[in-house]
Write an enzyme that holds these catalytic residues in place. Structure first.
Site, PDB file in Angstrom:
ATOM      1  N   ASN A   1      29.214  -6.526  11.133  1.00  0.00           N
ATOM      2  CA  ASN A   1      28.966  -7.964  10.909  1.00  0.00           C
ATOM      3  C   ASN A   1      27.742  -8.501  11.654  1.00  0.00           C
ATOM      4  O   ASN A   1      27.110  -9.443  11.191  1.00  0.00           O
ATOM      5  CB  ASN A   1      30.217  -8.786  11.231  1.00  0.00           C
TER       6      ASN A   1
ATOM      7  N   GLU B   1      36.292  -4.442  22.081  1.00  0.00           N
ATOM      8  CA  GLU B   1      36.091  -5.809  21.588  1.00  0.00           C
ATOM      9  C   GLU B   1      36.652  -5.833  20.182  1.00  0.00           C
ATOM     10  O   GLU B   1      36.066  -5.256  19.265  1.00  0.00           O
ATOM     11  CB  GLU B   1      34.589  -6.149  21.542  1.00  0.00           C
TER      12      GLU B   1
ATOM     13  N   GLY C   1      37.771  -3.424  14.455  1.00  0.00           N
ATOM     14  CA  GLY C   1      39.109  -3.936  14.185  1.00  0.00           C
ATOM     15  C   GLY C   1      40.133  -3.445  15.207  1.00  0.00           C
ATOM     16  O   GLY C   1      39.947  -2.405  15.840  1.00  0.00           O
TER      17      GLY C   1
ATOM     18  N   GLU D   1      31.942  -7.970  27.584  1.00  0.00           N
ATOM     19  CA  GLU D   1      30.529  -7.658  27.418  1.00  0.00           C
ATOM     20  C   GLU D   1      29.739  -8.882  27.866  1.00  0.00           C
ATOM     21  O   GLU D   1      30.289  -9.951  28.068  1.00  0.00           O
ATOM     22  CB  GLU D   1      30.224  -7.352  25.947  1.00  0.00           C
TER      23      GLU D   1
ATOM     24  N   CYS E   1      34.252 -12.099  14.452  1.00  0.00           N
ATOM     25  CA  CYS E   1      35.494 -11.868  15.202  1.00  0.00           C
ATOM     26  C   CYS E   1      36.014 -13.164  15.805  1.00  0.00           C
ATOM     27  O   CYS E   1      37.211 -13.388  15.899  1.00  0.00           O
ATOM     28  CB  CYS E   1      35.246 -10.850  16.301  1.00  0.00           C
TER      29      CYS E   1
HETATM   30  P1  NAD Z   1      36.135  -1.097  11.960  1.00  0.00           P
HETATM   31  O1  NAD Z   1      37.139  -1.027  13.037  1.00  0.00           O
HETATM   32  O2  NAD Z   1      36.506  -0.656  10.603  1.00  0.00           O
HETATM   33  O3  NAD Z   1      34.847  -0.228  12.341  1.00  0.00           O
HETATM   34  C1  NAD Z   1      34.093  -0.465  13.504  1.00  0.00           C
HETATM   35  C2  NAD Z   1      33.327   0.785  13.861  1.00  0.00           C
HETATM   36  O4  NAD Z   1      34.257   1.807  14.188  1.00  0.00           O
HETATM   37  C3  NAD Z   1      32.463   1.362  12.740  1.00  0.00           C
HETATM   38  O5  NAD Z   1      31.274   1.877  13.301  1.00  0.00           O
HETATM   39  C4  NAD Z   1      33.322   2.483  12.197  1.00  0.00           C
HETATM   40  O6  NAD Z   1      32.582   3.519  11.589  1.00  0.00           O
HETATM   41  C5  NAD Z   1      33.977   2.989  13.453  1.00  0.00           C
HETATM   42  N1  NAD Z   1      35.263   3.680  13.271  1.00  0.00           N
HETATM   43  C6  NAD Z   1      36.141   3.574  12.246  1.00  0.00           C
HETATM   44  N2  NAD Z   1      37.213   4.368  12.469  1.00  0.00           N
HETATM   45  C7  NAD Z   1      37.005   4.983  13.655  1.00  0.00           C
HETATM   46  C8  NAD Z   1      37.752   5.908  14.448  1.00  0.00           C
HETATM   47  N3  NAD Z   1      38.944   6.358  14.047  1.00  0.00           N
HETATM   48  N4  NAD Z   1      37.246   6.316  15.632  1.00  0.00           N
HETATM   49  C9  NAD Z   1      36.066   5.847  16.068  1.00  0.00           C
HETATM   50  N5  NAD Z   1      35.300   4.970  15.361  1.00  0.00           N
HETATM   51  C10 NAD Z   1      35.772   4.543  14.176  1.00  0.00           C
HETATM   52  O7  NAD Z   1      35.601  -2.578  11.974  1.00  0.00           O
HETATM   53  P2  NAD Z   1      34.580  -3.260  10.972  1.00  0.00           P
HETATM   54  O8  NAD Z   1      35.281  -3.470   9.667  1.00  0.00           O
HETATM   55  O9  NAD Z   1      33.282  -2.528  10.995  1.00  0.00           O
HETATM   56  O10 NAD Z   1      34.325  -4.662  11.706  1.00  0.00           O
HETATM   57  C11 NAD Z   1      35.188  -5.733  11.594  1.00  0.00           C
HETATM   58  C12 NAD Z   1      36.092  -5.852  12.795  1.00  0.00           C
HETATM   59  O11 NAD Z   1      35.321  -5.895  13.990  1.00  0.00           O
HETATM   60  C13 NAD Z   1      36.888  -7.139  12.788  1.00  0.00           C
HETATM   61  O12 NAD Z   1      38.226  -6.874  13.107  1.00  0.00           O
HETATM   62  C14 NAD Z   1      36.238  -7.984  13.872  1.00  0.00           C
HETATM   63  O13 NAD Z   1      37.073  -8.950  14.435  1.00  0.00           O
HETATM   64  C15 NAD Z   1      35.794  -6.951  14.837  1.00  0.00           C
HETATM   65  N6  NAD Z   1      34.713  -7.458  15.697  1.00  0.00           N
HETATM   66  C16 NAD Z   1      34.996  -7.792  16.993  1.00  0.00           C
HETATM   67  C17 NAD Z   1      34.010  -8.330  17.807  1.00  0.00           C
HETATM   68  C18 NAD Z   1      34.296  -8.740  19.240  1.00  0.00           C
HETATM   69  O14 NAD Z   1      33.356  -8.946  19.977  1.00  0.00           O
HETATM   70  N7  NAD Z   1      35.546  -8.857  19.646  1.00  0.00           N
HETATM   71  C19 NAD Z   1      32.706  -8.494  17.311  1.00  0.00           C
HETATM   72  C20 NAD Z   1      32.446  -8.136  15.992  1.00  0.00           C
HETATM   73  C21 NAD Z   1      33.472  -7.614  15.183  1.00  0.00           C
END
Ligand code: NAD
Length: 488
Positions: free
Chosen positions: A151, A249, A228, A461, A283
C-alpha cells in the site's frame, strides 16, 4: 515495459529459476515491468551476502558520521528522482498523484532524519556497587530481514531501511510481489551512492518461499514485517526457529469518535480523509465511524453529500482523488465485504459498486462506500476490509463510545473529534491504540513512533523508537583492581 533484476551482494541478478512476474497498472491493466520471481533459494543467497557483509565488519565499523552522510545522499537522490518515484508509485499501486507526492517527500525525509540520528546513538555509564567501571554500549543487531506490503511501497521500505542502516545493520528487503518497482529503483540509488556490496540486498517475489525464508533462516538475526495480522502470525512462528528479534506492524480496524461538540465542518472533512485516503488501503484508515446520536443524521448526510467530490480515475489524471484497488483479487475481497454488510442488514448509503464508464472498465475501481446502522458484532465492524468502506455506528454517551472503540482485536490508530480538549484527552487516555489524533486524522511524522497495541503489532517504527528497534544492548564491566580475588 522495463525488465528489472534484483540486488544481491552488489550485483543485479535474475531469479535462479529464471522465472519473472508481470507487474501491471491496476488502473488499466497495462504491463509496466517484468521482475524476477525469487524463491527461497534466491532469498538464501541474499541472506548469505548480508551475513558476509555484516560479519566482515566493514559497514558496522564505518563511522557513524560516514553512515549518516551516505543516508543523506540517499535522501537527496530520492528527491533528485522525485517525478520518477511519484509516477512509479501511482502506476504500481494505484494511488492518486497528490498522495504519492507526499509519500516520496516523506521517504526522502525519513532518510534525512535517520542520517542525522546515526551520530546520536550513544550508550551510558553506570555506577556499580563493587566499584567496577560499567558501560552500556549499543550495537547493530546484525542481519535483518525486512518484509513490506503493497500500500505504501516506497515509504514502508524507507521506514525499514533507514533506521536499520543508520544503526549499522546489513539487510535483505523484500517488497510486496504486487508492487516491487520503487524498491528496485531505490536499490540503484544504494549502489550509486556507494554502499558496500551485500549491505543492502533487495529481492522480489512472493511471501511463500522468499518471505518465509527471511522469517525462518537462522542466519537472520531480526525480522521486521509490515503486513496483515494473519501473515504476521506466520512470520512470528517462523522466527521462533532461532529466536529472532521480531517487530510486526499489522492491521487495524480503527475508530473515529465524533462527539456532538465537534467542529462539524472540520470533523466531516477529516472523516472522509480518514476513511478514503489511498482508497482506504491504509493500516491506520478510520474505517469505523462512531458518531454521537444527536448529530448522527446530520453528520452522515453531510458525508454522503460530499462523497461525489472524490473523483475516481487513473492517479496521474488531472483532478483524480481516488485510484483503483491494487489488484483484481483485492477488489474481489472488498466487494465480498460489501455483500456481507448488505446481508448483515447494514444500510448502504452510497457506493457499494464499481463506477460506470469506459475509463474504469479495465481497472480495479470500487466507489467510496458508506454503511450506516452498523452494529458492533457485524463483520464489517470488526474485520479489516482494507478498501474504501466506512462503517457508521451511532452512540449515546462518552463511556459507550470508548467501549465501542476498544471492542476490537486491533489497536493501531484512533481519532477523536471534540472542541472540549479535556474530553479529548480523557477519551484518548482510555483508548487502547498506539497512534491517536485529536481533531485531525492521518498526519504521520518521521519523528514520532508508529505501531499498534493488541493484534496490530509488536514494537514501533519511526522516531527514536525506530532506531532502538535495530540496536542490541551490551554491558561492559571493567574491574579496577589488579589483585587476585582469592575466591578459591
Ligand atoms: P500481506 O500480509 O499479504 O503481505 C505483506 C508482505 O508479506 C508481502 O511482502 C508478502 O509477500 C509477504 N508475505 C506473505 N506471506 C508471507 C509469509 N508467510 N512469510 C513472510 N512473508 C510473507 O499484506 P498486504 O496485503 O501486502 O498488505 C496489507 C496489510 O498490511 C493490511 O493488513 C495492513 O493493515 C497492513 N499494513 C500495516 C501497516 C502498519 O504500519 N501497521 C502499514 C501498512 C500495511
Amino acid at each position: 515495459m522495463q525488465e528489472y533484476k534484483m540486488l544481491i551482494d552488489g550485483k543485479w541478478v535474475s531469479a535462479k529459476s529464471g522465472k519473472t512476474r508481470d507487474i501491471t497498472d491496476p488502473a488499466n491493466g497495462d504491463l509496466l515491468a517484468k521482475v524476477p520471481e525469487s524463491n527461497s533459494e534466491d532469498a538464501k543467497l541474499a541472506i548469505e551476502a548480508a551475513r558476509r557483509a555484516f560479519d566482515s565488519g566493514e559497514w558496522r565499523k564505518t563511522s557513524a558520521q560516514a553512515r549518516g552522510k551516505l543516508l543523506f545522499k540517499v535522501s537527496q537522490a530520492i528527491m533528485n528522482h522525485f517525478d520518477k518515484f511519484v509516477e512509479m508509485e501511482v502506476r504500481d499501486c494505484g494511488k492518486p498523484r497528490r498522495e504519492a507526492e507526499f509519500d516520496v517527500t516523506d521517504a526522502a525525509n525519513c532518510f534525512e532524519y535517520y542520517g542525522g540520528l546515526a551520530t546520536k546513538i550513544h550508550g551510558q555509564t553506570m555506577q556499580t556497587p563493587d566499584g567496577s567501571v560499567s558501560l552500556i554500549v549499543r550495537e547493530p543487531i546484525g542481519v535483518c530481514g525486512q518484509i513490506v506490503p503493497w500500500n505504501y511501497p516506497l515509504l514502508m521500505s524507507c521506514w525499514k531501511l533507514a533506521p536499520a542502516l543508520a544503526a549499522g545493520n546489513c539487510l535483505v528487503l523484500k517488497p510486496s510481489e504486487l508492487t516491487p518497482l520503487s524498491a528496485l529503483e531505490l536499490g540503484k540509488i544504494f549502489t550509486e551512492v556507494g554502499f558496500p556490496p551485500g549491505v543492502v540486498n533487495i529481492i522480489t517475489g512472493p511471501g511463500a518461499g522468499a518471505g518465509e525464508e527471511l522469517a525462518s533462516n537462522p542466519l537472520v538475526d531480526k525480522v521486521a514485517f509490515t503486513g496483515g495480522t494473519v501473515t504476521g502470525k506466520k512470520v512470528m512462528e517462523n522466527a521462533t526457529h532461532n529466536i529472532k528479534n521480531v517487530t510486526l506492524e499489522l492491521g487495524g480496524k480503527n475508530p473515529i469518535l465524533v462527539f456532538e461538540d465537534c467542529n462539524f465542518e472540520s470533523a466531516v472533512d477529516w472523516t472522509l480523509f480518514a476513511a478514503f485516503a489511498n482508497q482506504g488501503e491504509v493500516c491506520s484508515a478510520g474505517s469505523r465511524l462512531l458518531v454521537q446520536k444527536s448529530i448522527h443524521r446530520k453528520f452522515v448526510d453531510e458525508l454522503v453529500k460530499r462523497v461525489p467530490r472524490i473523483k475516481l480515475g487513473h492517479g496521474l489524471a488531472e483532478g483524480v482523488l481516488m485510484g483503483p484497488l491494487v489488484s483484481a483479487a483485492h477488489r474481489d475481497k472488498v466487494e465480498s465485504y460489501i455483500k456481507i454488510g448488505l446481508a448483515e442488514g447494514a444500510k448502504l448509503l452510497c457506493g457499494g459498486k464499481r463506477p460506470e464508464g469506459a475509463e474504469y472498465a479495465k481497472g480495479n475501481f470500487v466507489e467510496p462506500t458508506i454503511f450506516d446502522h452498523v452494529t458492533p458484532n457485524m463483520r464489517i465492524a470488526r474485520e479489516e476490509i482494507f478498501g474504501p468502506v466506512l462503517s457508521v455506528i451511532p452512540f449515546e454517551t462518552e463511556e459507550e463510545a470508548i467501549a465501542l472503540a476498544n471492542d476490537s482485536e486491533y489497536g493501531l490508530a484512533a481519532g477523536v473529534f471534540t472542541s472540549n480538549l479535556t474530553r479529548g484527552h480523557r477519551v484518548i487516555n482510555q483508548l487502547r491504540a498506539g497512534i491517536t489524533w485529536i481533531n485531525n486524522y492521518h498526519p504521520t511524522y518521521n519523528e514520532m513512533p508508529w505501531g499498534g497495541y493488541k493484534q496490530s503489532g509488536i514494537g514501533r517504527e519511526l522516531g527514536l523508537f525506530g532506531i532502538e528497534a535495530y540496536l542490541e544492548t551490551k554491558q561492559i564491566n571493567i574491574w579496577m583492581d589488579d589483585n587476585p580475588i582469592g575466591w578459591y
